[in-house]
Design a protein around this motif. Structure first.
Motif, PDB file in Angstrom:
ATOM      1  N   LEU A 144       0.804  -1.219   0.000  1.00 21.28           N
ATOM      2  CA  LEU A 144       0.000   0.000   0.000  1.00 21.28           C
ATOM      3  C   LEU A 144       0.834   1.264   0.000  1.00 21.28           C
ATOM      4  O   LEU A 144       0.290   2.373   0.100  1.00 21.28           O
ATOM      5  CB  LEU A 144      -0.935  -0.023   1.208  1.00 21.28           C
ATOM      6  N   GLU A 145       2.146   1.105  -0.093  1.00 16.37           N
ATOM      7  CA  GLU A 145       3.059   2.245  -0.208  1.00 16.37           C
ATOM      8  C   GLU A 145       2.845   3.253   0.921  1.00 16.37           C
ATOM      9  O   GLU A 145       2.807   4.464   0.709  1.00 16.37           O
ATOM     10  CB  GLU A 145       2.902   2.903  -1.585  1.00 16.37           C
ATOM     11  N   ASP A 146       2.705   2.717   2.115  1.00 15.82           N
ATOM     12  CA  ASP A 146       2.593   3.510   3.344  1.00 15.82           C
ATOM     13  C   ASP A 146       1.311   4.335   3.458  1.00 15.82           C
ATOM     14  O   ASP A 146       1.165   5.157   4.357  1.00 15.82           O
ATOM     15  CB  ASP A 146       3.816   4.429   3.516  1.00 15.82           C
ATOM     16  N   THR A 147       0.359   4.124   2.550  1.00 15.45           N
ATOM     17  CA  THR A 147      -0.960   4.750   2.699  1.00 15.45           C
ATOM     18  C   THR A 147      -1.912   3.684   3.233  1.00 15.45           C
ATOM     19  O   THR A 147      -2.868   3.299   2.574  1.00 15.45           O
ATOM     20  CB  THR A 147      -1.458   5.301   1.351  1.00 15.45           C
ATOM     21  N   ILE A 148      -1.630   3.209   4.433  1.00 13.26           N
ATOM     22  CA  ILE A 148      -2.364   2.079   4.991  1.00 13.26           C
ATOM     23  C   ILE A 148      -3.692   2.551   5.580  1.00 13.26           C
ATOM     24  O   ILE A 148      -3.708   3.426   6.462  1.00 13.26           O
ATOM     25  CB  ILE A 148      -1.531   1.369   6.069  1.00 13.26           C
ATOM     26  N   PRO A 149      -4.807   1.991   5.130  1.00 10.91           N
ATOM     27  CA  PRO A 149      -6.110   2.389   5.669  1.00 10.91           C
ATOM     28  C   PRO A 149      -6.215   2.087   7.164  1.00 10.91           C
ATOM     29  O   PRO A 149      -5.561   1.173   7.689  1.00 10.91           O
ATOM     30  CB  PRO A 149      -7.100   1.525   4.866  1.00 10.91           C
ATOM     31  N   ASP A 150      -7.069   2.854   7.837  1.00 15.29           N
ATOM     32  CA  ASP A 150      -7.250   2.670   9.284  1.00 15.29           C
ATOM     33  C   ASP A 150      -7.703   1.251   9.612  1.00 15.29           C
ATOM     34  O   ASP A 150      -7.325   0.707  10.658  1.00 15.29           O
ATOM     35  CB  ASP A 150      -8.268   3.678   9.814  1.00 15.29           C
ATOM     36  N   THR A 151      -8.519   0.645   8.759  1.00 13.00           N
ATOM     37  CA  THR A 151      -9.000  -0.715   9.015  1.00 13.00           C
ATOM     38  C   THR A 151      -7.837  -1.678   9.166  1.00 13.00           C
ATOM     39  O   THR A 151      -7.798  -2.502  10.101  1.00 13.00           O
ATOM     40  CB  THR A 151      -9.907  -1.195   7.866  1.00 13.00           C
ATOM     41  N   ILE A 152      -6.860  -1.594   8.276  1.00 15.05           N
ATOM     42  CA  ILE A 152      -5.723  -2.509   8.323  1.00 15.05           C
ATOM     43  C   ILE A 152      -4.853  -2.209   9.537  1.00 15.05           C
ATOM     44  O   ILE A 152      -4.375  -3.135  10.221  1.00 15.05           O
ATOM     45  CB  ILE A 152      -4.915  -2.420   7.016  1.00 15.05           C
ATOM     46  N   ARG A 153      -4.664  -0.950   9.867  1.00 17.55           N
ATOM     47  CA  ARG A 153      -3.892  -0.605  11.072  1.00 17.55           C
ATOM     48  C   ARG A 153      -4.569  -1.157  12.324  1.00 17.55           C
ATOM     49  O   ARG A 153      -3.904  -1.706  13.219  1.00 17.55           O
ATOM     50  CB  ARG A 153      -3.752   0.915  11.191  1.00 17.55           C
ATOM     51  N   THR A 154      -5.895  -1.049  12.367  1.00 16.43           N
ATOM     52  CA  THR A 154      -6.637  -1.533  13.536  1.00 16.43           C
ATOM     53  C   THR A 154      -6.530  -3.050  13.661  1.00 16.43           C
ATOM     54  O   THR A 154      -6.339  -3.585  14.763  1.00 16.43           O
ATOM     55  CB  THR A 154      -8.122  -1.116  13.435  1.00 16.43           C
ATOM     56  N   LEU A 155      -6.640  -3.745  12.542  1.00 24.27           N
ATOM     57  CA  LEU A 155      -6.538  -5.211  12.573  1.00 24.27           C
ATOM     58  C   LEU A 155      -5.138  -5.659  12.989  1.00 24.27           C
ATOM     59  O   LEU A 155      -4.987  -6.592  13.782  1.00 24.27           O
ATOM     60  CB  LEU A 155      -6.894  -5.778  11.203  1.00 24.27           C
ATOM     61  N   LEU A 156      -4.112  -5.004  12.460  1.00 18.00           N
ATOM     62  CA  LEU A 156      -2.745  -5.355  12.847  1.00 18.00           C
ATOM     63  C   LEU A 156      -2.530  -5.107  14.341  1.00 18.00           C
ATOM     64  O   LEU A 156      -1.883  -5.910  15.029  1.00 18.00           O
ATOM     65  CB  LEU A 156      -1.742  -4.537  12.024  1.00 18.00           C
ATOM     66  N   GLN A 157      -3.075  -4.016  14.863  1.00 17.26           N
ATOM     67  CA  GLN A 157      -2.929  -3.724  16.289  1.00 17.26           C
ATOM     68  C   GLN A 157      -3.677  -4.755  17.120  1.00 17.26           C
ATOM     69  O   GLN A 157      -3.176  -5.214  18.164  1.00 17.26           O
ATOM     70  CB  GLN A 157      -3.434  -2.314  16.594  1.00 17.26           C
ATOM     71  N   TRP A 158      -4.878  -5.134  16.685  1.00 17.80           N
ATOM     72  CA  TRP A 158      -5.652  -6.155  17.421  1.00 17.80           C
ATOM     73  C   TRP A 158      -4.889  -7.469  17.450  1.00 17.80           C
ATOM     74  O   TRP A 158      -4.822  -8.138  18.499  1.00 17.80           O
ATOM     75  CB  TRP A 158      -7.017  -6.352  16.752  1.00 17.80           C
ATOM     76  N   LEU A 159      -4.315  -7.855  16.327  1.00 17.59           N
ATOM     77  CA  LEU A 159      -3.549  -9.105  16.273  1.00 17.59           C
ATOM     78  C   LEU A 159      -2.332  -9.037  17.192  1.00 17.59           C
ATOM     79  O   LEU A 159      -1.998 -10.023  17.868  1.00 17.59           O
ATOM     80  CB  LEU A 159      -3.109  -9.380  14.834  1.00 17.59           C
ATOM     81  N   THR A 160      -1.686  -7.890  17.252  1.00 15.46           N
ATOM     82  CA  THR A 160      -0.527  -7.721  18.138  1.00 15.46           C
ATOM     83  C   THR A 160      -0.944  -7.799  19.598  1.00 15.46           C
ATOM     84  O   THR A 160      -0.302  -8.482  20.407  1.00 15.46           O
ATOM     85  CB  THR A 160       0.162  -6.376  17.852  1.00 15.46           C
ATOM     86  N   ASP A 161      -2.026  -7.110  19.939  1.00 13.97           N
ATOM     87  CA  ASP A 161      -2.486  -7.067  21.329  1.00 13.97           C
ATOM     88  C   ASP A 161      -3.021  -8.408  21.807  1.00 13.97           C
ATOM     89  O   ASP A 161      -3.012  -8.687  23.026  1.00 13.97           O
ATOM     90  CB  ASP A 161      -3.581  -6.010  21.486  1.00 13.97           C
ATOM     91  N   ASN A 162      -3.508  -9.230  20.897  1.00 13.47           N
ATOM     92  CA  ASN A 162      -4.157 -10.482  21.287  1.00 13.47           C
ATOM     93  C   ASN A 162      -3.380 -11.723  20.839  1.00 13.47           C
ATOM     94  O   ASN A 162      -3.936 -12.819  20.795  1.00 13.47           O
ATOM     95  CB  ASN A 162      -5.568 -10.527  20.699  1.00 13.47           C
ATOM     96  N   ARG A 163      -2.102 -11.547  20.541  1.00  9.67           N
ATOM     97  CA  ARG A 163      -1.307 -12.680  20.065  1.00  9.67           C
ATOM     98  C   ARG A 163      -1.313 -13.799  21.104  1.00  9.67           C
ATOM     99  O   ARG A 163      -1.102 -13.551  22.289  1.00  9.67           O
ATOM    100  CB  ARG A 163       0.133 -12.234  19.783  1.00  9.67           C
TER     101      ARG A 163
END
Length: 357
Positions: A198-217
């Motif tokens: 995405l060339e660093d234009t990452i949508p908020d949805t993807i940022r939120t999902l990545l954060q959720w996966l990190t927090d709940n690993r």
């Protein structure tokens, strides 16, 4: 009837056959080589350049498959690690009951065909392709429920065989530069993949999902080999509806067995009920798949939702990458498309993703 698409990569196949003629003739095992009928497969070959060839030599006539490392403009993965695709076939044939194609020669010198390549023996049979989706047409739709049951059970048996592969026989798959554990490595890799795609234009949805996966690993994820692209469409079946070969190891990792089970379940839904299409009678339901996998492996499907969210995120990122590589519109019109990102949002309980995801 709608036919499966072909994904050529701009290569002149006759010229390729001529080059391979000379290259194969130099192999000690091959003499008096002739090559004919070079062709791209139908319904496959998006991520790697794949060509079917027929070779005539003193050993007889052989059907082979040429796999060429992807060019930058066709690259689906941040780091294809092309050599490992050949290496894992060698390891699995030597150290497991997993049925994979026989790997032959690996050529890493790009001067021959422009990029590294390898050859493997072609396994003929039937593949439940996703374009058009196998739940609507093709050999599975024409089969009996009993035949489909045989196919599904043998596919699950092979999935379990993958998860019995000793980790030390495939330790070259490990990615310690991304973290200490398999799922940690995968999180770091796919976060980097998102930035690359995405060339660093990452949508908020993807940022939120990545954060959720990190927090709940998961705290205690089971390590081990993960096929990475565990789905029925990556398996060749014989006329007896049993597995002839398990294919496509580009996404192999040490993410563990549950990652594969989650990927299987996500793609089963994506190619059936997720499109409003009934699953063919005889193919296992979600509950049956989980139960049989647990019985065959002796493992428990722990933290399955976390792995399914991750599977949806990865599949969604690959879908975005595919549309960019093939220069397809980001928003589909007139064609129903399963949204992996939408499904991930549903599982996590966040708003639906913006248009185009």
């Amino acid at each position: 009837m709608k036919h499966a698409p072909v994904f050529p990569k701009g290569r002149d196949l006759d010229t390729t056959a001529t080059i391979l003629h000379s290259w194969l003739a130099a192999r000690d095992e091959i003499t008096a080589v002739e090559i004919d009928d070079p062709a791209y497969p139908q319904g496959a070959g998006v991520s790697n350049e794949t060509v079917f060839i027929r070779v005539h030599s003193a050993r007889g006539t052989e059907q082979l498959v040429l796999r060429v490392a992807p060019a930058a403009e066709h690259q689906m993965f941040l780091d294809p690690r092309f050599r490992i695709q050949h290496q894992i076939l060698v390891a699995l044939r030597q150290h497991s009951a997993v049925r994979v194609p026989e790997p032959l020669w690996l050529e890493e010198d790009p001067s021959v065909l422009g990029r590294p390549f390898y050859l493997m023996r072609r396994v003929t049979g039937s593949v439940p392709v996703s374009m058009p989706v196998y739940n609507m047409s093709g050999f599975l739709a024409d089969a009996t429920p009993a035949q489909r049951r045989t196919l599904w059970e043998d596919a699950m048996s092979q999935l379990a065989a993958i998860h019995r592969v000793p980790a030390d026989t495939v330790d070259f798959v490990d990615r310690p530069e991304y973290g200490s554990s398999g799922d940690q490595q995968q999180l770091a890799y796919w976060s980097a993949h998102a930035h690359w795609t995405l060339e660093d234009t990452i949508p908020d949805t993807i940022r939120t999902l990545l954060q959720w996966l990190t927090d709940n690993r998961p705290a205690n994820s089971a390590p081990g080999l993960s096929w990475g692209d565990a789905r029925i469409g990556n398996i060749v079946f014989g006329t007896d509806f049993r597995v002839s070969a398990v294919m496509d190891w580009e996404q192999a990792s040490m993410a563990g067995p549950v990652a594969d089970l989650a990927w299987w379940l996500v793609f089963d839904e994506a190619h059936s009920t997720g499109l409003g299409i009934p699953r063919l009678d005889g193919l296992g339901t979600r509950a049956e798949t989980i139960d049989l996998w647990q019985d065959l492996t002796g493992l428990r499907a722990g933290d399955l939702v976390w792995h399914e969210v991750f599977a949806c995120l990865k599949a969604g990122l690959l879908s975005l990458r595919t549309r960019r590589v093939l220069r397809l519109p980001l928003v589909d019109t007139g064609t129903r498309r399963y949204s992996f990102m939408r499904r991930a949002c549903e599982l996590v309980g966040i708003p639906e993703p913006q248009e185009g995801l």
